[in-house]
Scaffold this active site. Structure first.
Site, short mmCIF file in Angstrom:
data_model
loop_
_atom_site.label_atom_id
_atom_site.label_comp_id
_atom_site.label_asym_id
_atom_site.label_seq_id
_atom_site.Cartn_x
_atom_site.Cartn_y
_atom_site.Cartn_z
N ASP A 434 0.78 -1.23 0.00
CA ASP A 434 0.00 0.00 0.00
C ASP A 434 0.82 1.29 0.00
OD1 ASP A 434 -2.37 -1.36 -0.16
OD2 ASP A 434 -2.63 -1.51 2.00
N TYR A 527 -10.77 -0.11 1.67
CA TYR A 527 -10.52 -0.38 3.09
C TYR A 527 -10.14 0.89 3.85
CZ TYR A 527 -10.93 -5.31 4.29
OH TYR A 527 -11.42 -6.55 4.62
#
EC number: 1.4.3.-
Length: 788
Positions: A434, A527
């Site tokens: 990420d 998310y």
């Protein structure tokens, strides 16, 4: 005489009442004027407050469209103080004081603009403003502050040396070079930029993160041509299309995931857009795009996946459809109103009306805040620390002290990874590192009173926005608040066993669990990761991450089960695949200084003769201290069959009992990485091969994160295995613990529409271990002792 005396008294009484009346009238007039002035000031302050709140909300709702973002004027203040202030009955934002500069400060708007102008003025770099650039030009992608060497920072903090020059790293996409590359530069000093130097070696162009130019190129040369040809099919069977779609649009989520080392491939998954929770409305259309090079016109399709079948190009799809070989499943249109992905409240099935329910409890601070903030230096009871925003990895805490002694130099996210499963590209290639999406700029504005309590204070998040080529600020992106945990830190009821009454006692005591929490929430597409730094009254630091947001979804043939997860929408053939979240944290402890050791306290079983029963054996546990002498020896894979403590300590500093002062590293969130070491994608997360790794501190090994590992995890630009490849000694050295926690998640019906945090909270605790002579919270004024 008597008559004259009476007249004199009468005259004086009359004068007295006249002057008294005049005085009272004057006093009343003065009070009236004062009240009018106060009322006017009150009205003015209320108007200012409403304007500030309106601006904050308007800024929070501001969106970017890939071009220069329209900006709203705000106060230029180092941080936004409390929206609710105990000193201010009318809830007015207080005035701001100038903050004390810190070596840990992030880049300001002004500094980023100065860096940008300076770098673009260097003719040899040939950098263009983003607004004037294209993929084949040189331009700036990222800026972030870079700390000086740790030794220089400690000389400044501990030995009164001048603050070292502040520096910044500038990452540039050099598309005009042949071949195109990525280069990074160190710019200094700040704020008066005067020089730059290249750092590290050039980085292959294929490893760069996706930016607006690449996205626009895929849109023009890949997505539009393909979907225009497929328009009749898309409209007939899905009711959604890509071009001229108004409110029935297909959206392509794109991520760079090469198929092998040195390769540049972008995987695009189609979703129905404009629907609440569109992440859980996928379509069975995926495109793998070859985007190697710096010319979007040369982009090509590697593979197309449509209706769970693989094709080389769009013409193959059309031929198969027209010949009847391809059967397309007609999907029902989503509801026009709320969908199963909508966040609004549902009606209660068991009766009653949620609107009649009482409001939630709220905390208040009867004597005001027990912490202060100077810039981004926070002081709370016995604690002190700096809040730092790092563009690559998000919020960190720096120079953490308890009772004036430094416990940690740095604690923060190293990297976040999530690996999925599936039988089609959307699941197979859904492996994410990420930091490649630049975590720091994903701290978005928080929802006051919900994400954080009403009494919280807020910090803004300022960063360089590559899509606009300008600095940008997310207002109120990180909050700070004191919180009552509802569980005592310590308590006991000392029963009087000699008394006649079973309730008799000698004393009882309790210390409520109050903590200070620094919170930021990173939103990565679907998310949300809630990141908390929690400061306990007994010298414990807790780092906690909680997962929420929408689950990732893929399509699944209607009516079929799958070994990769459960269907969350059977009518549309939508499945939420199983996955593994992994979070790596950097924990740079300095226990009594920087000369520390690491050892494990291993629990072993022993079998001894039972002194109470001759001939029998007695089995019990014993403690073995195991000093880890080098880096390879300090790579710890958690094993339930070998319980142990992980201890960092200073052999040259003892408590009054004669034990070395130390801290323990403990976590409730260790999980096993199941992918084999060295396999394909796994090379990009070599930090997850062990749950705890204690290595010698090096300024060049400041993070496990990399902008470039997402696109090429096979031959990662930053490989954690290299950190310990030299196997240095770690005895009496400056040490850093790299701690990895994680959770395996198999989504089920209760993860719809949004997965919830309970059961998905992972913590790392740093707890004193013989550091003090007794529990340090014994000095807390929050405790009570009751004696009969």
């Amino acid at each position: 005489m008597a008559a004259m005396h009476e007249r004199t008294k009468s005259y004086l009484r009359g004068r007295f009442w006249i002057w008294s009346t005049i005085g009272l009238s004057f006093l009343s007039l003065t009070l009236l004027i004062a009240l009018v002035a106060v009322g006017e000031k009150w009205r003015e302050l209320e108007e200012n407050q409403q304007q500030l709140i309106h601006r904050s909300r308007r800024s929070s709702a501001e969106t970017e469209v890939g071009k220069r973002t329209k900006r709203t004027t705000h106060w230029n203040v180092p941080h936004l103080r409390s929206y609710w202030n105990y000193r201010n009955y009318w809830n007015i934002l207080p005035k701001y004081e100038l903050s004390t500069p810190s070596i840990f400060d992030s880049l300001t708007n002004e500094e980023m603009l100065k860096i940008q102008r300076f770098m673009q003025q260097q003719p040899e770099l040939n950098l263009k403003p983003v607004s004037e650039a294209s993929m084949s030009d040189n331009y700036i992608f990222l800026m972030e502050a870079v700390l000086p060497p740790k030794s220089e920072v400690l000389d400044h903090l501990d030995r009164g040396q001048p603050m070292p020059a502040r520096r910044a790293r500038v990452t540039c996409f050099m598309g005009a070079k042949n071949p195109p590359v990525v280069e990074e530069f160190l710019v200094s000093p700040l704020p008066r930029v005067a020089r730059y130097e290249r750092v590290g070696s050039t980085i292959s162009f294929h490893a760069r993160p996706i930016d607006g130019f690449e996205s626009n190129g895929m849109d023009e040369y890949i997505f539009k041509p393909i979907t225009e040809k497929m328009f009749p099919i898309l409209k007939k069977y899905y009711g959604y299309w890509y071009h001229n779609c108004t409110n029935r649009c297909i959206y392509f989520d794109t991520s760079a995931r090469g198929l092998r080392a040195g390769d540049r491939q972008v995987h695009a998954s189609a979703y129905r857009y404009g629907i609440d929770g569109y992440y859980i409305w996928p379509l069975p259309l995926q495109i793998v795009v070859n985007t190697n090079g710096n010319n979007p016109a040369a982009y090509s399709v590697t593979r197309l996946y449509f209706e769970h079948q693989s094709y080389s190009n769009v013409d193959e799809i059309l031929d198969a459809y027209n010949s009847g070989q391809l059967k397309v499943t007609k999907l029902p249109p989503p509801p026009t109103g709320p969908t199963y992905g909508s966040p609004e409240k549902r009606r209660l099935h068991y009766g009653g009306d949620y609107r009649r329910r009482k409001r939630i409890p709220k905390q208040f601070e009867p004597d005001g805040k027990r912490y202060t903030v100077d810039g981004r230096r926070v002081k709370y009871l016995d604690w002190e620390f700096n809040v730092r925003f790092r563009a690559l990895t998000g919020i960190q805490i720096m120079d953490v002290r308890f009772r004036g002694e430094r416990i940690a130099y740095e604690i923060g996210i190293g990297e976040i990874a999530v690996y999925y499963s599936g039988r089609e590209p959307t699941g197979i290639l859904a492996n994410f590192l990420d930091s490649g999406f630049v975590l720091g700029r994903l701290h978005f504005p928080l929802l006051k009173g919900y994400d954080c309590p009403n009494n919280a204070m807020y910090f803004d998040n300022t960063f360089y926005n590559p899509s606009g080529g300008r600095p940008h600020t997310h207002r109120s992106a990180v909050c700070l608040f004191e919180h009552n945990t509802g569980i005592p830190v310590r308590r006991h009821y000392l029963r009087d066993y000699t008394g006649p009454d079973i309730s008799s006692f000698n004393y009882q005591f309790s210390l409520p669990g109050t903590v200070l929490i620094l919170r930021g929430i990173i939103t990565l597409f679907n998310y949300d990761y809630v990141l908390d730094y929690v400061f306990h009254p007994n010298g414990v630091i807790e780092t906690k991450v909680s997962s929420t947001g929408y689950v990732f979804s893929i399509t699944n043939p209607k009516g079929e089960s799958s070994p990769y997860g459960y269907n969350i929408n059977t009518e549309n053939g939508i499945l939420a695949p199983l996955h593994h979240h992994m979070f790596n944290f950097k924990v740079d402890l300095d226990i009594g200084g920087i000369r520390n050791r690491f050892e494990t306290w291993d629990l072993k079983l022993e079998s001894l003769p039972n002194p109470l029963a001759p001939g029998d054996r007695w089995i019990q546990k014993r403690l073995e201290r195991n000093l880890r002498r080098n880096e390879q020896d300090a790579l710890i894979k958690y094993n339930f069959d070998e319980p142990k403590y992980y201890v960092m300590y200073n052999a040259g500093a003892n408590n009054s009992l004669g034990y070395p002062r130390g801290y323990r590293i403990y976590s409730n969130g260790f999980s096993k990485k199941m992918l084999p070491d060295g396999w394909s994608f796994e090379n990009g997360i070599s930090w997850a091969r062990q749950q705890v790794a204690v290595l010698k501190q090096k300024d060049s090994e400041d993070t496990t994160a990399s902008l470039f590992n997402q696109a090429d995890p096979y031959n990662p630009t930053r490989n954690f295995a290299d950190f310990h490849g030299d196997n240095e000694s770690i005895v009496d050295q400056d040490l850093v613990a790299w701690v990895t926690v994680g959770i395996h998640h198999i989504p089920v019906a209760e993860d719809i529409p949004v997965t919830t945090t309970p059961g998905k909270e992972l913590s790392i605790f740093l707890t004193p271990l013989n550091y003090y002579d007794e529990d340090p919270s014994m000095t807390s004024c929050d405790a009570t002792v009751v004696r009969p």
